[in-house]
Scaffold this active site. Sequence first.
Site, PDB file in Angstrom:
ATOM      1  N   ASP A  50       1.065  -1.138  -0.310  1.00  0.00           N
ATOM      2  CA  ASP A  50      -0.199   0.171   0.008  1.00  0.00           C
ATOM      3  C   ASP A  50       0.934   1.432   0.216  1.00  0.00           C
ATOM      4  O   ASP A  50       0.621   1.850   0.741  1.00  0.00           O
ATOM      5  CB  ASP A  50      -1.513   0.358   1.278  1.00  0.00           C
ATOM      6  CG  ASP A  50      -1.655  -1.325   1.522  1.00  0.00           C
ATOM      7  OD1 ASP A  50      -1.560  -1.796   3.072  1.00  0.00           O
ATOM      8  OD2 ASP A  50      -1.715  -1.600   0.726  1.00  0.00           O
ATOM      9  N   GLU A 223     -10.880  -1.293  -3.837  1.00  0.00           N
ATOM     10  CA  GLU A 223     -10.646  -0.967  -2.355  1.00  0.00           C
ATOM     11  C   GLU A 223      -9.352   0.012  -2.944  1.00  0.00           C
ATOM     12  O   GLU A 223      -9.544   0.709  -4.332  1.00  0.00           O
ATOM     13  CB  GLU A 223      -9.974  -1.544  -1.816  1.00  0.00           C
ATOM     14  CG  GLU A 223      -8.637  -2.873  -1.497  1.00  0.00           C
ATOM     15  CD  GLU A 223      -8.705  -3.590  -1.090  1.00  0.00           C
ATOM     16  OE1 GLU A 223      -8.993  -3.593   0.325  1.00  0.00           O
ATOM     17  OE2 GLU A 223      -7.673  -3.789  -0.700  1.00  0.00           O
TER      18      GLU A 223
HETATM   19  O1  AHR Z   1      -2.371  -4.166   3.462  1.00  0.00           O
HETATM   20  C1  AHR Z   1      -3.347  -3.583   4.894  1.00  0.00           C
HETATM   21  C2  AHR Z   1      -4.832  -4.207   3.370  1.00  0.00           C
HETATM   22  O2  AHR Z   1      -5.291  -5.017   2.556  1.00  0.00           O
HETATM   23  C3  AHR Z   1      -5.178  -2.332   2.660  1.00  0.00           C
HETATM   24  O3  AHR Z   1      -5.399  -1.524   3.382  1.00  0.00           O
HETATM   25  C4  AHR Z   1      -6.123  -3.392   1.454  1.00  0.00           C
HETATM   26  O4  AHR Z   1      -5.893  -2.069   0.125  1.00  0.00           O
HETATM   27  C5  AHR Z   1      -6.083  -3.923   1.894  1.00  0.00           C
HETATM   28  O5  AHR Z   1      -7.575  -4.934   1.584  1.00  0.00           O
END
Ligand code: AHR
Length: 595
Positions: A50, A223
């Site tokens: 991320d 997401e």
């Molecule tokens: O890496 C942790 C989480 O995993 C992130 O915030 C999300 O994008 C994914 O589901």
Amino acid sequence: MKNWKKLTGVCALAAAVAACAQTDKVTTSEQEQTLPEGYFTNPLFANGADPWLEYWDGNYYLTTTTWTSQLVMRKSPTLAGLSEAAPINVWSDTDPARSWNFWAFEFHRLNGPNGWRWYLMYTSGVEGTLDYQHLSVLESAGDDPMGPYEYKGHFMPDEWNIDGTYLEHDGKLYLLYSQWQGDEQLNLITEMENPWTLKEGSPKVVITRPTLEWEISGRKVTEGAEILKHKDRTFLIYSASYCDTPDYKLGMKELIGDDPLNPDHWKQYDEPVFQRGNGVFGPGHNGFFVSPDGTQDWIVYHGNSKEEYGCGSTRSVRAQEFTWTEEGLPDFGVPIPEGEPVKMPSGENGPIKVSVQGVQQQLVNRDGQCLTTSGGKTSLAACTGANANWVLDSTADGAYRLAHVETGTFIDQNQESSAWVNTDTQRWSVTTDENGWLNITNRETGATLGGDNSQWRLAPQGDVAVMSVQSGKALAVDGDNAVQDAWTGVDAQQWQLSHTEEGFYQLHPAQNAEQCLTLEGNPIVPGANAALGSCDEVWSEWVVEPLGDGSVQLRNRHSSLALNVDSCGLANGANLAQAPWLDTDCQKFQLRESR
Ligand code: AHR
């Protein structure tokens, strides 16, 4: 990072594919590979999910998911340097409702209620479960992405919400975030009152729902919404499918109307825009940045090296340039394979004139004269005025650059100040003697700054924050006791450093020059407590020793022991005492501008 040797010239790149091995005397038996000058390879480093990256005032700043209670940031003048930059914790929390499983930090420079500030948004929750993950926001004290940061609040503490990002559109500010509804993880948008407050009454509108075949691999997930603006168009790039699968990928929508809260104003592109390939699996949850000279667009993202890897710490951080199609759409291409040389972003080698972020300090020699510069020529002068102010800026590779604040220039091997050109001629190694005097030697020539008069001390100007590298919390006083505390900018967290003799300094509360950070009880004993007290004893004096990573050690003049956060804790109110130097983050601090 591989054990690369650097090659230059046209053969360099080809050598990376062994076409010039003979002429460049590259011998495979050395088991070393050659990386052409000005190239790097992906991944930048492991365990970097991320990622969010900003290039600001001459440095790249990068955050990545930690899964801990700390928020980590790396800083470097080069993209490749991020792979060796020290991970600095710029924030941590111990509130049981929000201090676990830190995910997906993003820091955005916004003109908020307190002027231009960095707003750092992140996901966190409670220990032992992911069921209470939710977003919080921090606000920086000034224009330094490294902080210090103050906690401003959480938008929706009682519902699951993750992966926040901002959209600025038509004078309004919006929050985009992801949330499970039934068996679908959606991206939603709502208007904001300010960077840490939702707008009363603004609807929370679904703008991505996992319905396409490539959005539902493993689980129905959309997401990691990220905004990408180009010319007069606004794109929403989002991560789709379950992050625990190799088929995690990027999708795209475009704002084709004037109301981001109207789902019909977001056009869906039916095909993924970035997905597995070249041995990279599950590429996603990206960020965007622009090259130092503004001519290139880059994407930073995480990916896995093996198909069976999932959504944990195997995800590593990668970056590559992308382009635009004739239709004005982003073309992210395919993930660049691991180990393939990638040319650095355009403009990294300058020439760059920039006033870097950091505490402004005078460079004072033994005769009490200050280094100044004018017209590119350095000289020794009285220690007055902005012309004597420098930033000792870590170059992430164990060296520093001496950055002149007023002119945005950097001292070179000729001890002149010029635009940054990213060579060793402008990189300096800093060592400190027992009396606090710095010796500053040029990495290219080995020459010492100041020639025969080569002993310097750094004099921080104005109020500073002293931030723990371990906790991202501030040196503060509770009564008279020295503790760490979450940054709020109160007087008890503001310090000034005053020179005594040789290279020694006393630390005073900014509002009270009569008291000093000193030691209680027997000042040579490990564990002697740090507290405010008399400025008369020699154990109220400290050496502020620059370390190779941009941090400092605060070493007591009398005991030669280091200031240390007891138990290396994160808690507000954790005590500070002295301890033998063990080179741990509990004993490393970073001076920051506090206003
Ligand atoms: O890496 C942790 C989480 O995993 C992130 O915030 C999300 O994008 C994914 O589901």
